[in-house]
Design a protein around this motif. Structure first.
Motif, PDB file in Angstrom:
ATOM      1  N   GLY A   1     -19.386 -45.412  -3.533  1.00  0.00           N
ATOM      2  CA  GLY A   1     -20.006 -44.261  -4.180  1.00  0.00           C
ATOM      3  C   GLY A   1     -18.975 -43.293  -4.724  1.00  0.00           C
ATOM      4  O   GLY A   1     -19.072 -42.829  -5.869  1.00  0.00           O
ATOM      5  N   TYR A   2     -17.958 -42.984  -3.903  1.00  0.00           N
ATOM      6  CA  TYR A   2     -16.884 -42.100  -4.359  1.00  0.00           C
ATOM      7  C   TYR A   2     -16.180 -42.684  -5.584  1.00  0.00           C
ATOM      8  O   TYR A   2     -15.876 -41.978  -6.549  1.00  0.00           O
ATOM      9  CB  TYR A   2     -15.856 -41.897  -3.246  1.00  0.00           C
ATOM     10  CG  TYR A   2     -16.205 -40.799  -2.263  1.00  0.00           C
ATOM     11  CD1 TYR A   2     -16.261 -39.470  -2.655  1.00  0.00           C
ATOM     12  CD2 TYR A   2     -16.446 -41.092  -0.919  1.00  0.00           C
ATOM     13  CE1 TYR A   2     -16.566 -38.465  -1.759  1.00  0.00           C
ATOM     14  CE2 TYR A   2     -16.760 -40.098  -0.006  1.00  0.00           C
ATOM     15  CZ  TYR A   2     -16.822 -38.790  -0.435  1.00  0.00           C
ATOM     16  OH  TYR A   2     -17.128 -37.782   0.464  1.00  0.00           O
ATOM     17  N   ALA A   3     -15.895 -43.984  -5.545  1.00  0.00           N
ATOM     18  CA  ALA A   3     -15.164 -44.623  -6.642  1.00  0.00           C
ATOM     19  C   ALA A   3     -15.988 -44.626  -7.926  1.00  0.00           C
ATOM     20  O   ALA A   3     -15.461 -44.376  -9.019  1.00  0.00           O
ATOM     21  CB  ALA A   3     -14.784 -46.051  -6.256  1.00  0.00           C
ATOM     22  N   VAL A   4     -17.284 -44.913  -7.813  1.00  0.00           N
ATOM     23  CA  VAL A   4     -18.148 -44.933  -8.997  1.00  0.00           C
ATOM     24  C   VAL A   4     -18.226 -43.547  -9.623  1.00  0.00           C
ATOM     25  O   VAL A   4     -18.074 -43.382 -10.842  1.00  0.00           O
ATOM     26  CB  VAL A   4     -19.565 -45.436  -8.633  1.00  0.00           C
ATOM     27  CG1 VAL A   4     -20.532 -45.203  -9.792  1.00  0.00           C
ATOM     28  CG2 VAL A   4     -19.524 -46.918  -8.269  1.00  0.00           C
ATOM     29  N   VAL A   5     -18.445 -42.526  -8.792  1.00  0.00           N
ATOM     30  CA  VAL A   5     -18.538 -41.156  -9.307  1.00  0.00           C
ATOM     31  C   VAL A   5     -17.223 -40.737  -9.963  1.00  0.00           C
ATOM     32  O   VAL A   5     -17.203 -40.161 -11.066  1.00  0.00           O
ATOM     33  CB  VAL A   5     -18.909 -40.176  -8.172  1.00  0.00           C
ATOM     34  CG1 VAL A   5     -18.777 -38.728  -8.645  1.00  0.00           C
ATOM     35  CG2 VAL A   5     -20.326 -40.435  -7.690  1.00  0.00           C
ATOM     36  N   THR A   6     -16.099 -41.049  -9.291  1.00  0.00           N
ATOM     37  CA  THR A   6     -14.792 -40.689  -9.838  1.00  0.00           C
ATOM     38  C   THR A   6     -14.527 -41.409 -11.151  1.00  0.00           C
ATOM     39  O   THR A   6     -14.022 -40.819 -12.115  1.00  0.00           O
ATOM     40  CB  THR A   6     -13.679 -41.040  -8.827  1.00  0.00           C
ATOM     41  OG1 THR A   6     -13.934 -40.371  -7.595  1.00  0.00           O
ATOM     42  CG2 THR A   6     -12.324 -40.602  -9.344  1.00  0.00           C
ATOM     43  N   GLY A   7     -14.856 -42.703 -11.202  1.00  0.00           N
ATOM     44  CA  GLY A   7     -14.635 -43.470 -12.427  1.00  0.00           C
ATOM     45  C   GLY A   7     -15.467 -42.954 -13.588  1.00  0.00           C
ATOM     46  O   GLY A   7     -14.977 -42.830 -14.718  1.00  0.00           O
ATOM     47  N   VAL A   8     -16.740 -42.632 -13.331  1.00  0.00           N
ATOM     48  CA  VAL A   8     -17.617 -42.113 -14.382  1.00  0.00           C
ATOM     49  C   VAL A   8     -17.124 -40.757 -14.880  1.00  0.00           C
ATOM     50  O   VAL A   8     -17.066 -40.508 -16.094  1.00  0.00           O
ATOM     51  CB  VAL A   8     -19.070 -41.995 -13.863  1.00  0.00           C
ATOM     52  CG1 VAL A   8     -19.937 -41.233 -14.862  1.00  0.00           C
ATOM     53  CG2 VAL A   8     -19.655 -43.376 -13.606  1.00  0.00           C
ATOM     54  N   ILE A   9     -16.748 -39.875 -13.945  1.00  0.00           N
ATOM     55  CA  ILE A   9     -16.218 -38.571 -14.339  1.00  0.00           C
ATOM     56  C   ILE A   9     -14.950 -38.737 -15.170  1.00  0.00           C
ATOM     57  O   ILE A   9     -14.735 -38.037 -16.163  1.00  0.00           O
ATOM     58  CB  ILE A   9     -15.940 -37.702 -13.095  1.00  0.00           C
ATOM     59  CG1 ILE A   9     -17.261 -37.304 -12.420  1.00  0.00           C
ATOM     60  CG2 ILE A   9     -15.154 -36.446 -13.474  1.00  0.00           C
ATOM     61  CD1 ILE A   9     -17.086 -36.564 -11.124  1.00  0.00           C
TER      62      ILE A   9
END
Length: 275
Positions: free
Chosen positions: A256-264
């Motif tokens: 979840g952290y990685a997906v949010v960071t990647g999208v941002i």
């Protein structure tokens, strides 16, 4: 694929990757030494007296599968820090060397460039995971044999921990790239990443321990919210260690952290002015 190869070429033509590699090896060796001491203490039962759930946790940690899983994922703590810093450098080096304008003029689709940087950082992270895992597969059986424990290479628990360790390396590279996009200064992003990783891990562990004593052991499950502690849970061996959330929960939070960071990161690089 062309953009990914281009990003990998940028990394190969600098000294960054092998400098990080040279840093990783002694840190891996240091971790192996401390894991050997821990394995010896747990295998021999020489860990002092404990009561209640803590005693159950120590007993579970001393199980052969869990001892082996810990050794076969040796070096994760510092390894994840290194791949996060590599992810930061993949992005911030463009701003540091002022080549980012040329990059976007050559490949004007910023989303594709960002995805290529994520892929290149992921390839590097998996390379570091492969090397450290190969070393662990050599030295872990020697340590286990020294404490009269079978190498456990036929255990599904061990191979699951190794695979999840690879996933952790990959996800932390994504976190590094995202941080590098948000903080374009190479020094600023690097210092921030180190402080968040080390300070956050130590501070959260202390805070959670104190809160657990005050409000009960259920507080310990909040360690899932701290990325580095979630990574440790992913490779923690048996999912039935008392008081610990399951491995899949640690993996889900980190994803979840990685997906949010990647999208941002992708959205930020698309909208930010480059000069």
């Amino acid at each position: 694929m062309t953009l990914v190869r281009s990003e990998l070429l940028k990394i190969r033509t600098t000294s960054t990757w092998w400098i990080f590699g040279l840093i990783t090896l002694p840190l891996w060796g240091l971790a192996l030494f401390f894991n050997y001491l821990q394995t010896d203490a747990l295998a021999s039962g020489n860990v002092g007296e404990a009561a209640g759930e803590q005693a159950d946790q120590i007993q579970a940690a001393g199980a052969a599968d869990n001892l082996a899983a810990n050794l076969y994922t040796n070096g994760q703590f510092f390894g994840l820090l290194i791949v996060m810093l590599l992810g930061i450098v993949v992005v911030t080096s463009e701003f540091f060397h002022q080549t980012v304008t040329t990059t976007f003029l050559t490949a004007p689709h910023r989303t594709a460039v960002m995805l290529a940087k994520l892929a290149a950082a992921g390839v590097l992270a998996l390379l570091f995971w492969i090397v450290t895992t190969a070393l662990n597969l050599i030295f872990a059986p020697l340590i286990l044999n020294a404490v009269d424990v079978d190498p456990q290479l036929g255990s599904g628990v061990v191979w699951r921990a190794i695979a999840l360790n690879g996933l952790a390396y990959l996800l932390w590279s994504v976190l590094g790239v995202g941080l590098g996009v948000l903080i374009r200064s190479q020094i600023g992003a690097t210092v921030t990443g180190i402080l968040l990783y080390l300070g956050g891990t130590i501070g959260a562990a202390i805070a959670i321990g104190l809160l657990a004593q005050r409000f009960g052991d259920w507080i310990s499950k909040l360690q899932l919210l701290v990325p580095s502690l979630a990574s440790s849970l992913m490779v923690g061996g048996d999912t039935d260690i008392p008081g610990n959330p399951p491995q899949w929960a640690g993996a889900a939070v980190l994803i979840g952290y990685a997906v949010v960071t990647g999208v941002i990161g992708v959205l930020t690089i698309r909208r930010r002015d480059i000069s």
